[in-house]
Scaffold this motif. Sequence first.
Motif, PDB file in Angstrom:
ATOM      1  N   ARG A 142       0.708  -1.077  -0.008  1.00  0.00           N
ATOM      2  CA  ARG A 142      -0.094  -0.046  -0.061  1.00  0.00           C
ATOM      3  C   ARG A 142       1.008   1.305   0.143  1.00  0.00           C
ATOM      4  O   ARG A 142       0.638   2.188  -0.698  1.00  0.00           O
ATOM      5  CB  ARG A 142      -0.920  -0.081   1.426  1.00  0.00           C
ATOM      6  CG  ARG A 142      -2.110  -0.938   1.328  1.00  0.00           C
ATOM      7  CD  ARG A 142      -3.068  -0.427   2.305  1.00  0.00           C
ATOM      8  NE  ARG A 142      -2.486  -0.880   3.520  1.00  0.00           N
ATOM      9  CZ  ARG A 142      -2.773  -1.874   4.120  1.00  0.00           C
ATOM     10  NH1 ARG A 142      -3.334  -3.120   3.550  1.00  0.00           N
ATOM     11  NH2 ARG A 142      -2.203  -2.349   5.214  1.00  0.00           N
ATOM     12  N   LYS A 143       1.786   1.170   0.715  1.00  0.00           N
ATOM     13  CA  LYS A 143       2.691   2.391   0.900  1.00  0.00           C
ATOM     14  C   LYS A 143       3.395   2.565  -0.561  1.00  0.00           C
ATOM     15  O   LYS A 143       3.649   3.887  -0.809  1.00  0.00           O
ATOM     16  CB  LYS A 143       3.752   2.185   2.095  1.00  0.00           C
ATOM     17  CG  LYS A 143       4.664   3.253   2.532  1.00  0.00           C
ATOM     18  CD  LYS A 143       3.859   4.642   2.885  1.00  0.00           C
ATOM     19  CE  LYS A 143       4.881   5.419   3.525  1.00  0.00           C
ATOM     20  NZ  LYS A 143       4.198   6.726   3.978  1.00  0.00           N
ATOM     21  N   ASP A 148      -4.292   2.667  -1.619  1.00  0.00           N
ATOM     22  CA  ASP A 148      -4.527   2.768  -0.207  1.00  0.00           C
ATOM     23  C   ASP A 148      -5.703   2.247   0.139  1.00  0.00           C
ATOM     24  O   ASP A 148      -6.213   1.898   1.301  1.00  0.00           O
ATOM     25  CB  ASP A 148      -4.440   4.175   0.221  1.00  0.00           C
ATOM     26  CG  ASP A 148      -3.450   4.868   0.124  1.00  0.00           C
ATOM     27  OD1 ASP A 148      -2.143   4.286   0.303  1.00  0.00           O
ATOM     28  OD2 ASP A 148      -3.258   6.054  -0.256  1.00  0.00           O
TER      29      ASP A 148
END
Length: 316
Positions: A142-143, A148
Amino acid sequence: MDISVVVPLYDEVESLPELTSWISGVMDENNFTYEIVLVDDGSKDGSWGMICKLRENNPFIKGIRFRRNYGKSAALNVGFDAAEGNVIITMDADLQDSPDEIPALYSRIVDDKYDLISGWKAKRYDPLSKTIPTKLFNAATRKMSGIDNLHDFNCGLKAYRKAVIKNIEVYGEMHRYIPVLAKWAGFTQIGEQVVEHRARKYGKTKFGWSRFINGFLDLLSIFFVGKFGKRPMHFFGSMGTLSFLTGIIIAIWMIGEKLYRIAHNEHYRDVTDSPLFYLALVAIILGSQLFLTGFVAELVSRSSNDRNQYQIAETI
């Protein structure tokens, strides 16, 4: 054709009759036109014989068999090539994914206009040794990807618009990062749906700890390719230039200091007597190599022509 269900499998002979019957029942109940693409990834337990038997009674089943085990990504890639439906559903063959989820996933693609819907097994029946590393990988992905809104990138139960799977290449351990591949390919309408996770009914898991190491390496790879795949010189060139200039500045400073001391009749020592000189020399050489690597990378295609060529024994 409405739906193609792509199922990669390895030694899942016991679950195949129940799985295909369940899928067909859901399709018939919802009046979907469909096909079931079973990709046998080099099974040794008679899975291919079972696929052939099931095919005799169900013309909507397609089978592809590898001569040896290549991995889930390879099976998915070949399954995607063979799929003809407008919406492609992927699921695992171990009955931990429920075919009852198919109508809702299909609706999210067709009615809600998503490019990809990824399942999220909010309640899992896996041991902590599997769930904890998975959570760490999902957080890191996700990062790094900027997607997200997904909790579980690696869920096998997903739905795709046909254009998505025809414009991405899945290799290595990249199956867990297909949403990232889709995003890099320009398909940004990516959503998530909570799906049921069922306890394994037959056999045992085929994944070991090595998949986490491979998954981490592939995460780094996909991040680099996504960011610099079309402009590798921006990465290697900038790093090389920084290293080269650092070495040159240190060398010039050391030579200048020596000349200053000579001009003022001060004590000095040879530049080559200082360890700093050799560090500067290494930085210059390394910078030159990185810079040249950038040029070479610009000339060489990042994708091998035979990366996804597999030895297929039979197709039905």
